[in-house]
Design a protein around this motif. Sequence first.
Motif, short mmCIF file in Angstrom:
data_model
loop_
_atom_site.label_atom_id
_atom_site.label_comp_id
_atom_site.label_asym_id
_atom_site.label_seq_id
_atom_site.Cartn_x
_atom_site.Cartn_y
_atom_site.Cartn_z
N ASP A 17 0.81 -1.22 0.00
CA ASP A 17 0.00 0.00 0.00
C ASP A 17 0.84 1.27 0.00
O ASP A 17 0.34 2.35 0.31
CB ASP A 17 -0.96 0.01 1.19
CG ASP A 17 -0.24 -0.13 2.53
OD1 ASP A 17 1.00 -0.31 2.53
OD2 ASP A 17 -0.93 -0.08 3.57
N GLU A 155 -4.54 8.31 -0.94
CA GLU A 155 -3.98 7.22 -0.15
C GLU A 155 -4.56 5.88 -0.60
O GLU A 155 -5.75 5.77 -0.90
CB GLU A 155 -4.29 7.44 1.33
CG GLU A 155 -3.68 6.39 2.25
CD GLU A 155 -4.01 6.65 3.71
OE1 GLU A 155 -3.59 5.83 4.56
OE2 GLU A 155 -4.71 7.66 4.01
N LYS A 157 -5.92 2.46 0.23
CA LYS A 157 -6.54 1.74 1.34
C LYS A 157 -7.17 0.48 0.78
O LYS A 157 -8.27 0.52 0.23
CB LYS A 157 -7.58 2.61 2.04
CG LYS A 157 -7.01 3.86 2.70
CD LYS A 157 -8.10 4.65 3.41
CE LYS A 157 -7.53 5.88 4.09
NZ LYS A 157 -8.60 6.67 4.78
N ARG A 159 -8.95 -3.10 0.28
CA ARG A 159 -9.97 -3.98 0.82
C ARG A 159 -10.09 -5.17 -0.13
O ARG A 159 -9.81 -5.05 -1.33
CB ARG A 159 -11.32 -3.25 0.92
CG ARG A 159 -11.31 -2.03 1.83
CD ARG A 159 -11.18 -2.41 3.29
NE ARG A 159 -11.28 -1.25 4.16
CZ ARG A 159 -10.25 -0.51 4.54
NH1 ARG A 159 -9.03 -0.80 4.11
NH2 ARG A 159 -10.42 0.53 5.34
#
Length: 212
Positions: A17, A155, A157, A159
Amino acid sequence: MVCEFMLIPRRDGAEIDSPLELLPLPNGTWDGKIAYLDRDGVLNVGSENYINSPEELVVFPNTADSVAALRESGFRVCVVTNQSPVGRGLWSDENLHSIHKKLRELLLSENSNAHLDLILYSPYAPWEGAWARKPNPGMLEAARQIISASEKNIEIKLRFDNDWHGNHDESKSIMVGDRDVDMGAAFNFGVKGIRCNPEIGIYDVISEILGD
């Protein structure tokens, strides 16, 4: 689809990430399409005994020009490759990185626009039930989120599976592979799968992809 363990992909040369710097596309802005590419049998000659070192890596003829043609047609290019030797303890992430470094160098030496935007891999053995391992779609899920966030300069993030409800449009994207697991990953992610001849690689299907 639910896996017993949510083992996520790894990213070549960086944390999964961490920010990704995307080079500009040759012919304008990005319209959302990604070329998800398997590695062995698509970009380079495969082996039943794995590609164990940079010295064993042999890129197919016309691969660099094919990758460049994808970018010139507006695709972001992401490699998504199962690499269980890492999980089996045969060699390390660092060794795999050296192979991918050589892959990038060989492609760019043949065509300066044959840039791979992102390389993701599943290091897990088949019996680990990893969401990252094709035919599961974890690597494709990650690639979509990483590239989309990086294009927007926001950013990352991540999932996965039921935790990710991304409204991703894959209607212009493609997944190229040479095996059933690649086509399975394409189906499970909802992207068009295109199977190539593992003796020729991506050049076998580049005209089909580009509509030539």
